[in-house]
Design an enzyme around this catalytic site. Structure first.
Site, PDB file in Angstrom:
ATOM      1  N   GLY A 244      44.286  28.278  44.610  1.00 24.30           N
ATOM      2  CA  GLY A 244      45.069  29.448  44.968  1.00 24.30           C
ATOM      3  C   GLY A 244      44.449  30.239  46.110  1.00 24.30           C
ATOM      4  O   GLY A 244      45.151  30.718  47.004  1.00 24.30           O
ATOM      5  N   SER A 245      43.123  30.377  46.096  1.00 20.67           N
ATOM      6  CA  SER A 245      42.455  31.172  47.129  1.00 20.67           C
ATOM      7  C   SER A 245      42.722  30.580  48.514  1.00 20.67           C
ATOM      8  O   SER A 245      43.021  31.301  49.470  1.00 20.67           O
ATOM      9  CB  SER A 245      40.940  31.206  46.890  1.00 20.67           C
ATOM     10  OG  SER A 245      40.650  31.779  45.641  1.00 20.67           O
TER      11      SER A 245
ATOM     12  N   ASN B 207      46.768  39.266  37.611  1.00 17.90           N
ATOM     13  CA  ASN B 207      45.833  38.503  36.802  1.00 17.90           C
ATOM     14  C   ASN B 207      45.050  39.357  35.812  1.00 17.90           C
ATOM     15  O   ASN B 207      44.526  38.844  34.846  1.00 17.90           O
ATOM     16  CB  ASN B 207      44.873  37.721  37.706  1.00 17.90           C
ATOM     17  CG  ASN B 207      44.275  38.568  38.798  1.00 17.90           C
ATOM     18  OD1 ASN B 207      44.993  39.192  39.581  1.00 17.90           O
ATOM     19  ND2 ASN B 207      42.960  38.625  38.859  1.00 17.90           N
TER      20      ASN B 207
ATOM     21  N   SER C 130      47.940  27.423  41.602  1.00 15.73           N
ATOM     22  CA  SER C 130      46.620  26.840  41.305  1.00 15.73           C
ATOM     23  C   SER C 130      46.676  26.022  40.024  1.00 15.73           C
ATOM     24  O   SER C 130      47.167  26.508  38.996  1.00 15.73           O
ATOM     25  CB  SER C 130      45.602  27.972  41.176  1.00 15.73           C
ATOM     26  OG  SER C 130      44.383  27.467  40.672  1.00 15.73           O
ATOM     27  N   GLY C 131      46.156  24.794  40.068  1.00 16.97           N
ATOM     28  CA  GLY C 131      46.238  23.877  38.936  1.00 16.97           C
ATOM     29  C   GLY C 131      45.479  24.313  37.689  1.00 16.97           C
ATOM     30  O   GLY C 131      45.924  24.066  36.571  1.00 16.97           O
ATOM     31  N   HIS C 132      44.329  24.975  37.868  1.00 16.66           N
ATOM     32  CA  HIS C 132      43.503  25.244  36.683  1.00 16.66           C
ATOM     33  C   HIS C 132      43.980  26.431  35.861  1.00 16.66           C
ATOM     34  O   HIS C 132      43.403  26.758  34.825  1.00 16.66           O
ATOM     35  CB  HIS C 132      42.017  25.381  37.063  1.00 16.66           C
ATOM     36  CG  HIS C 132      41.627  26.651  37.744  1.00 16.66           C
ATOM     37  ND1 HIS C 132      41.033  27.689  37.080  1.00 16.66           N
ATOM     38  CD2 HIS C 132      41.731  27.052  39.027  1.00 16.66           C
ATOM     39  CE1 HIS C 132      40.768  28.676  37.934  1.00 16.66           C
ATOM     40  NE2 HIS C 132      41.189  28.307  39.123  1.00 16.66           N
TER      41      HIS C 132
ATOM     42  N   CYS D 228      33.421  44.142  37.869  1.00 12.13           N
ATOM     43  CA  CYS D 228      32.087  44.607  37.544  1.00 12.13           C
ATOM     44  C   CYS D 228      31.132  43.450  37.293  1.00 12.13           C
ATOM     45  O   CYS D 228      31.276  42.709  36.339  1.00 12.13           O
ATOM     46  CB  CYS D 228      32.201  45.440  36.274  1.00 12.13           C
ATOM     47  SG  CYS D 228      30.972  46.656  36.063  1.00 12.13           S
TER      48      CYS D 228
ATOM     49  N   THR E  61      40.503  13.680  52.993  1.00  9.93           N
ATOM     50  CA  THR E  61      41.025  12.749  51.987  1.00  9.93           C
ATOM     51  C   THR E  61      41.483  13.533  50.764  1.00  9.93           C
ATOM     52  O   THR E  61      40.761  14.384  50.253  1.00  9.93           O
ATOM     53  CB  THR E  61      39.933  11.729  51.599  1.00  9.93           C
ATOM     54  OG1 THR E  61      39.502  11.094  52.799  1.00  9.93           O
ATOM     55  CG2 THR E  61      40.454  10.700  50.619  1.00  9.93           C
TER      56      THR E  61
HETATM   57  C1  LIG Z   1      42.877  32.563  39.824  1.00 17.03           C
HETATM   58  C2  LIG Z   1      43.673  33.285  40.839  1.00 17.03           C
HETATM   59  C3  LIG Z   1      43.554  32.993  42.206  1.00 17.03           C
HETATM   60  C4  LIG Z   1      42.531  32.014  42.727  1.00 17.03           C
HETATM   61  O1  LIG Z   1      42.889  30.688  42.442  1.00 17.03           O
HETATM   62  P1  LIG Z   1      41.754  29.557  42.611  1.00 17.03           P
HETATM   63  O2  LIG Z   1      42.506  28.281  42.386  1.00 17.03           O
HETATM   64  O3  LIG Z   1      40.746  29.822  41.550  1.00 17.03           O
HETATM   65  O4  LIG Z   1      41.224  29.679  43.989  1.00 17.03           O
HETATM   66  C5  LIG Z   1      44.351  33.675  43.089  1.00 17.03           C
HETATM   67  N1  LIG Z   1      45.244  34.576  42.673  1.00 17.03           N
HETATM   68  C6  LIG Z   1      45.398  34.884  41.370  1.00 17.03           C
HETATM   69  C7  LIG Z   1      46.421  35.878  40.961  1.00 17.03           C
HETATM   70  C8  LIG Z   1      44.617  34.252  40.407  1.00 17.03           C
HETATM   71  O5  LIG Z   1      44.761  34.569  39.116  1.00 17.03           O
END
Ligand SMILES: *Cc1c(COP(=O)(O)O)cnc(C)c1O
Length: 395
Positions: A70-71, A151, A199-201, A324, A237
C-alpha cells in the site's frame, strides 16, 4: 488464551493463500519474462492473478499495477499526479488530517518541493464533510486523495460522493483503500474512483504485496526504470508467489464478504458494548460508519502503552493505535485530528477483529480488560487528580 486483535496492522496468511502460492515457490518458479515453458506458466498465473484482483474491485486488468504494498502505491500515484498537475500549473493537493503516513509523508515531501497542501478536517466522528471538500477545491487543485477507511478508528468516508465532487471540478480522485479492500464492497467504476491503493497483507495475503489501480487514459509516470514488467512502469521481476497469494486471499475475502461482515460486526458490537461499561471510557469515531472489525477506545487516566503491555502479558495482541514509539510522547495524529485532548489520546486502545476471530476471544478480552484498566488507574497520579477534581469516581 492467545488472542490476536490487531488485524488492522496485519493479518495471518490464510490456508487458501498459502496453498495458492506454494506451487509458485516449488515447481512453478519461472520468471514471467522467460520464453520457455516454465516462464510462460509463470506469465499465465500472473495474468490470471491480475484478472482476479482487477475484477474484484471492478477494474480492467490493464488498469492494475502490482506493487510491494500500500505504501508504494500511495507514494507512486500521489507523487506522479502532483508532478503531472504542476506541468499544467496546478500545484494544490487536497487530503485529510488523518491519512496513513504513506500519504501524509508523501504530501510533506511535495510541500517541500513547493506544492500547497490542504488537509481537510475529519471532525469528532472521524468523517470528512463533502461540502468542505467542495469548498477547498480551487482551479489550482491537481489531486484529491482521501482514505476509504481509517486504519486507527475505522471510519468509512463517503467515497462515491467525494469522487463526484472532485470530478465536478475536473480533479483527479485517489483513495487509499488498504483497510477497505477485502472487507467492504468496492467497484471503482461505479464509484468514480480514478486511482486506488490496496495491500495484500491486510486481507490474509502475504506482506510485501499490493497494487495500484489507475484508470485507463491517465498518463501514469514510471516508478522504477528497468525491464518491461508492469507495462514498463514498475520494473523488476514480479513477486509471483506473493501476487498469487494476494489474488487467492482477495477472492476468498470477497466470496465470503457479506457473512464475514455480519459475524465480525456482531462480535465488534458486543466488544464495544462491554468495553464501554468501563467508567471514563469512550469509543473513537462514528459508531456505525466504521469497518466491521474496528473498535477504537480511549480510557481516561490510563497510559496506552502500559495497557498494551498488560494485555500482552494476558495473551492479547492489541495496538494503542498511536504513532507513539517508546521515547516519544506524541499522541496519535488521528486521535488529535478528531479533536481529542492530548491527555485523552494517550489512553488509546485499538482492537481490530476479523473473520478468524471468535466470540470466545471477545469474552476473554472483556474478562481481562476492565481489571487491567482499573489496576493501572489505581497506580496513576492523573487518575487521582481526576478523582480530586470530581471528573472521575474511585471504583
Ligand atoms: C497498512 C496500511 C498502509 C500501508 O500498506 P503496506 O502494504 O504495509 O505498505 C497504507 N494505508 C493504510 C490505510 C494502511 O492501513
Amino acid at each position: 488464551m492467545n488472542v490476536y486483535f490487531d488485524n488492522a496492522a496485519t493479518t495471518s496468511v490464510s490456508e487458501t493463500a498459502l496453498n495458492a502460492m506454494l506451487p509458485c515457490l516449488k515447481e512453478n518458479y519461472g520468471n514471467a519474462s522467460s520464453l520457455h515453458a516454465l516462464g510462460q506458466e509463470a506469465n499465465r498465473v500472473l495474468d490470471e492473478a491480475r484478472q482476479t484482483v482487477a475484477s474484484l474491485i471492478g477494474a480492467n486488468p490493464s488498469e492494475l499495477y502490482f506493487t510491494s504494498g500500500g505504501s508504494e502505491a500511495d507514494n507512486w500515484i500521489i507523487t506522479q499526479m502532483a508532478y503531472q498537475g504542476r506541468r499544467k500549473g496546478k500545484t494544490h493537493l487536497i487530503s485529510t488530517a488523518f491519512e496513513h503516513h504513506a500519504v501524509l509523508h508523501t504530501l510533506k515531501k511535495l510541500e517541500k518541493e513547493g506544492f500547497e497542501v490542504t488537509l481537510l478536517p475529519v471532525h469528532e466522528d472521524g468523517l470528512v464533510r463533502p461540502e468542505e471538500l467542495d469548498a477547498a477545491i480551487t482551479d489550482k487543485t491537481a489531486l484529491v486523495t482521501i482514505m476509504y477507511a481509517n486504519n486507527e478508528i475505522g471510519t468509512i468516508q463517503p467515497i462515491t460522493e467525494l469522487a463526484a465532487i472532485s470530478h465536478k471540478h475536473g480533479v483527479f480522485f485517489h483513495t487509499d483503500a488498504v483497510q477497505a479492500v477485502g472487507h467492504l464492497p468496492i467497484d471503482v467504476k461505479a464509484q468514480g474512483i480514478d486511482a486506488l491503493s490496496l495491500s495484500g497483507h491486510k486481507f490474509h495475503g502475504v506482506k510485501g504485496t499490493g497494487a495500484l489501480y489507475c484508470r485507463k487514459g491517465v498518463l501514469l509516470g514510471n516508478l522504477i526504470e528497468g525491464g518491461a514488467q508492469e507495462r514498463g512502469k514498475r520494473a523488476g521481476t514480479e513477486n509471483i508467489p506473493g501476487i498469487v497469494a494476494m489474488a487467492a486471499a482477495l477472492q476468498e475475502a470477497c466470496d465470503n464478504m457479506e457473512e464475514n461482515a455480519a459475524r465480525v460486526t456482531a462480535m465488534r458490537d458486543k466488544l464495544i458494548a462491554g468495553v464501554l461499561q468501563i467508567p471514563n471510557s469512550r469509543l473513537n469515531g462514528d459508531p456505525v460508519k466504521r469497518l466491521p472489525g474496528n473498535a477504537s477506545f480511549c480510557f481516561e487516566g490510563v497510559e496506552g502503552e502500559s495497557l498494551l503491555l498488560r494485555l500482552d502479558l494476558a495473551g492479547v495482541c492489541a495496538s494503542s493505535g498511536s504513532a507513539c514509539t517508546s521515547g516519544s510522547l506524541d499522541p496519535s495524529h488521528v486521535l488529535l485530528a478528531i479533536g481529542l485532548p492530548t491527555e485523552v489520546a494517550h489512553g488509546s486502545l485499538r482492537l481490530t477483529l476479523d473473520e478468524v476471530n471468535t466470540e470466545e476471544e471477545v469474552d476473554y478480552v472483556l474478562e481481562k480488560l476492565p481489571g487491567i484498566v482499573r489496576t493501572l488507574r489505581n497506580m496513576s497520579p492523573v487518575w487521582e487528580d481526576m478523582i480530586e477534581a470530581g471528573t472521575a469516581q474511585a471504583y
